[in-house]
Write an enzyme that holds these catalytic residues in place. Structure first.
Site, PDB file in Angstrom:
ATOM      1  N   ASN A 244      16.606  18.290  99.195  1.00 27.50           N
ATOM      2  CA  ASN A 244      16.513  19.293  98.135  1.00 27.50           C
ATOM      3  C   ASN A 244      16.002  20.607  98.719  1.00 27.50           C
ATOM      4  O   ASN A 244      16.411  21.687  98.320  1.00 27.50           O
ATOM      5  CB  ASN A 244      15.584  18.810  97.024  1.00 27.50           C
ATOM      6  CG  ASN A 244      16.182  17.672  96.222  1.00 27.50           C
ATOM      7  OD1 ASN A 244      17.394  17.507  96.157  1.00 27.50           O
ATOM      8  ND2 ASN A 244      15.323  16.870  95.610  1.00 27.50           N
TER       9      ASN A 244
ATOM     10  N   HIS B 259      21.209   8.942  93.049  1.00 32.65           N
ATOM     11  CA  HIS B 259      20.273   8.089  93.783  1.00 32.65           C
ATOM     12  C   HIS B 259      19.668   7.116  92.789  1.00 32.65           C
ATOM     13  O   HIS B 259      19.854   7.241  91.569  1.00 32.65           O
ATOM     14  CB  HIS B 259      19.151   8.900  94.465  1.00 32.65           C
ATOM     15  CG  HIS B 259      18.443   9.842  93.541  1.00 32.65           C
ATOM     16  ND1 HIS B 259      17.564   9.426  92.564  1.00 32.65           N
ATOM     17  CD2 HIS B 259      18.499  11.197  93.439  1.00 32.65           C
ATOM     18  CE1 HIS B 259      17.101  10.464  91.904  1.00 32.65           C
ATOM     19  NE2 HIS B 259      17.653  11.556  92.398  1.00 32.65           N
TER      20      HIS B 259
ATOM     21  N   THR C 131      18.392  14.392  95.141  1.00 34.34           N
ATOM     22  CA  THR C 131      19.342  14.928  94.165  1.00 34.34           C
ATOM     23  C   THR C 131      20.371  15.863  94.794  1.00 34.34           C
ATOM     24  O   THR C 131      21.574  15.729  94.545  1.00 34.34           O
ATOM     25  CB  THR C 131      18.579  15.673  93.057  1.00 34.34           C
ATOM     26  OG1 THR C 131      17.775  14.743  92.345  1.00 34.34           O
ATOM     27  CG2 THR C 131      19.542  16.346  92.084  1.00 34.34           C
TER      28      THR C 131
ATOM     29  N   ARG D  60      20.962  22.683  90.878  1.00 30.96           N
ATOM     30  CA  ARG D  60      21.703  22.009  91.946  1.00 30.96           C
ATOM     31  C   ARG D  60      22.662  20.964  91.395  1.00 30.96           C
ATOM     32  O   ARG D  60      23.666  20.647  92.020  1.00 30.96           O
ATOM     33  CB  ARG D  60      20.754  21.380  92.956  1.00 30.96           C
ATOM     34  CG  ARG D  60      19.742  20.374  92.413  1.00 30.96           C
ATOM     35  CD  ARG D  60      18.738  19.990  93.495  1.00 30.96           C
ATOM     36  NE  ARG D  60      17.719  19.027  93.063  1.00 30.96           N
ATOM     37  CZ  ARG D  60      16.567  19.355  92.515  1.00 30.96           C
ATOM     38  NH1 ARG D  60      16.284  20.629  92.294  1.00 30.96           N
ATOM     39  NH2 ARG D  60      15.685  18.421  92.180  1.00 30.96           N
TER      40      ARG D  60
ATOM     41  N   LYS E  78      19.450  20.852  85.815  1.00 28.90           N
ATOM     42  CA  LYS E  78      19.094  21.296  87.163  1.00 28.90           C
ATOM     43  C   LYS E  78      20.187  22.189  87.734  1.00 28.90           C
ATOM     44  O   LYS E  78      21.371  21.859  87.652  1.00 28.90           O
ATOM     45  CB  LYS E  78      18.904  20.096  88.091  1.00 28.90           C
ATOM     46  CG  LYS E  78      17.727  19.205  87.759  1.00 28.90           C
ATOM     47  CD  LYS E  78      17.607  18.083  88.779  1.00 28.90           C
ATOM     48  CE  LYS E  78      16.459  17.145  88.484  1.00 28.90           C
ATOM     49  NZ  LYS E  78      16.350  16.055  89.486  1.00 28.90           N
TER      50      LYS E  78
ATOM     51  N   HIS F  77      10.712   9.747  87.111  1.00 29.25           N
ATOM     52  CA  HIS F  77       9.616  10.126  88.001  1.00 29.25           C
ATOM     53  C   HIS F  77       8.260   9.951  87.316  1.00 29.25           C
ATOM     54  O   HIS F  77       7.319   9.418  87.913  1.00 29.25           O
ATOM     55  CB  HIS F  77       9.763  11.587  88.437  1.00 29.25           C
ATOM     56  CG  HIS F  77      10.639  11.783  89.622  1.00 29.25           C
ATOM     57  ND1 HIS F  77      10.314  11.320  90.865  1.00 29.25           N
ATOM     58  CD2 HIS F  77      11.839  12.413  89.753  1.00 29.25           C
ATOM     59  CE1 HIS F  77      11.281  11.654  91.725  1.00 29.25           C
ATOM     60  NE2 HIS F  77      12.215  12.306  91.065  1.00 29.25           N
TER      61      HIS F  77
END
Length: 546
Positions: free
Chosen positions: A99, A351, A78, A162, A160, A307
């Site tokens: 990450n 991704h 990510t 990031r 998130k 996930h």
């Protein structure tokens, strides 16, 4: 051929070419960058018949889609993904190599968006040490700000941190979700106090409202024919729920599954993200001034859902059907706020994702899980046998092995020979396909294959001594569910769609890379390339006359 006939053909071609292009103002009022966390290109087609007319299908039908777009480096995570989309280059240059990654001088790991010099503004203390400082190059959002002497506004929004901080660049504003408080927050890198519009948004307490309901399928469950049986032995589960099937009564699951953070692993996380995006547009008056502004939106929930449940799950299919409706609503909002063809959108992903190993094995497809702890133990035993007792292995992470360089120097050992020894040693383990040394990646110039992908993700200062490549279908995880990070197509092949201002209608199967997005935007907007950009403009899009 007569000259008159040739003239008619040329006129016809030019007319067709002109008709395929949208016509808009001299510059767009706003650019909206959309990154869907963990979206394969496949999902555009797999669920297309069930998508609404005005969401993904509108982008494909009226925009320009690169059908063969890929990540051009390893690892596909990510943090690197968001950085690469917005910088137009790979981890070898922008420095976000994972990450998290190991740093020798600290003898520990750092987080891609971590910054110990700043603290939280809103939210909680643990979620506040965030900034883009680890990213070593400028972004397209930085260059937009520079182009207008910082009159253009840039806002990044995601669950998130990031996914918000890296796209917003060094000069923009970023807001992310804090699971502890249910608020969107920022850090002192950006502000010393939350803007009033963010405070007002947080006061609406939307996470509580979303989590007061059950997550049930949007349509009758027997219509989800693109997914495997809802009850199965492959998917992960929420704590407190023994089965993998619908419905999920969220109030009952909250206490054991992260409290308000549970919203991240439901489609309502996408809804909350767009709620914040609407608030940002209105609170900052984005696209309402004389300069082009930029809104960077990252949908994090598809990654959490993917996930846990995997790409063949009913949960994932339901998430994308719901996200599609949210996109339709969002595009209609942009139409009414700015006018059609007055705004520019791109949509991509950071991704893809691998299939769940156990599901693939049940279908007799080669796959497996690599036990990284076992590999690490074996490496330590091997190095002690080869070089004598000592802490020769500093770290094993992200399929990279970090040797203790100081100890090797102290003992007078040749580091390059040690790298070769370890690269040969790890090839004896099932699941490891290839291994490459840092010395070779520094010295050689690879132009194709996985060696090239590794090299594009290899940073001379930060990366390890030996880089491992797993076999197709193998994952370095031992828990149920799935993950990503490889250079295989299931992790690299993602959507790239441009839509709106001066974007022609069409599609291409020509190969392009994710690092081509930022240069394309630079050409379209007439601004400087990000300073480390290595991608190329996508010509069918960027060459349209403005």
């Amino acid at each position: 051929m007569k000259i008159s006939s040739l003239f008619l053909i040329i006129v016809s071609v030019l007319t067709i070419h002109h008709a395929t292009a949208q016509t808009g103002a001299p510059k767009p009022k706003i650019v909206v960058g959309i990154v869907v966390d963990q979206m394969r290109q496949e999902y555009i087609y797999k669920f297309q018949e069930r998508y609404a007319d005005g969401g993904f299908n509108r982008l494909v039908r009226e925009g320009y889609m690169m059908k063969n777009a890929h990540y051009n480096y390893i690892p596909t995570y990510t943090g690197p993904g968001h950085a690469s989309v917005y910088t137009g280059t790979t981890p070898s240059t922008h420095g976000i190599i994972g990450n998290d990654w190991f740093v020798r001088k600290l003898n520990g790991t750092i987080y891609c968006a971590g910054d110990s010099t700043v603290s939280n503004v809103g939210g909680s203390l643990n979620s506040g040490q965030i900034s883009p400082r680890n990213m070593l190059t400028t972004t397209i959002t930085d260059e937009l700000r520079f182009s207008s002497n910082k009159r253009s506004k840039v806002v990044g929004v995601a669950i998130k941190d990031r996914g918000a901080a890296l796209p917003a660049g060094h000069l923009g504003d970023a807001y992310w979700f804090d699971a502890s408080t249910g608020e969107f927050m920022t850090s002192t890198y950006y502000y010393n106090e939350l803007p009033d519009w963010v405070k007002e948004f947080n006061n609406r307490r939307l996470p509580e409202a979303y989590l007061s309901q059950s997550w049930q399928t949007l349509y009758p469950i027997d219509s989800y024919i693109q997914s495997i049986e809802d009850t199965n032995d492959f998917e992960g589960t929420f704590t407190g729920k023994e089965t993998t099937d619908f419905p999920y009564h969220l109030p009952d699951l909250m206490e054991s599954n992260g409290g308000l953070g549970l919203i991240s692993t439901t489609p309502f996380g996408n809804s909350l993200t767009l709620d914040m995006a609407y608030a940002a547009i209105e609170g900052e008056q984005l696209g309402m001034g004389d300069e082009t502004d930029f809104l960077a939106v990252s949908f994090s929930s598809p990654d959490y859902i993917g996930h846990k449940f995997g790409p063949t799950s009913v949960e994932l299919e339901d998430n994308y059907l719901r996200l599609d409706l949210e996109l339709e609503k969002f595009l209609n909002y942009l139409d009414s706020t700015y006018g059609e063809n007055e705004y520019l959108v791109f949509l991509t992903a950071d991704h893809g994702v691998a299939e769940i190993v156990e599901y693939m094995q049940s279908e007799n497809v080669p796959a497996g899980r690599l036990n990284s702890r076992f590999i690490t133990t074996q490496l330590k035993g091997f190095t002690n046998q080869m070089y004598g007792e000592g802490e020769w292995i500093s770290n094993v992470s992200n399929e990279q092995i970090y040797l203790n360089k100081d100890l090797a120097k102290e003992k007078g050992l040749d580091l390059e020979e040690m790298q070769k020894d370890l690269a040969e040693f790890v090839l004896r383990f099932d699941g490891i396909k290839e291994a490459y040394t840092a010395s070779d990646l520094k010295r050689m110039s690879y132009t194709e294959g996985r060696k090239h992908l590794l090299q594009m993700g290899f940073n001379h200062k930060a990366s390890g001594d030996v880089m491992m490549v797993l076999e197709p279908g193998w994952l370095s995880s031992t828990w149920k569910g799935t993950t990503h990070g490889t250079g295989f197509n299931y992790d690299t092949h993602v959507p790239v769609i441009f839509y709106g201002w001066n974007v022609p209608q069409g599609e291409s199967a020509a190969y392009c890379t994710i690092t081509d997005i930022a240069p394309t935007l630079s050409m379209m907007l007439g601004i400087r390339l990000p300073n480390g950009a290595s991608g190329s403009p996508i010509l069918p899009i960027s060459d349209i006359k403005q």
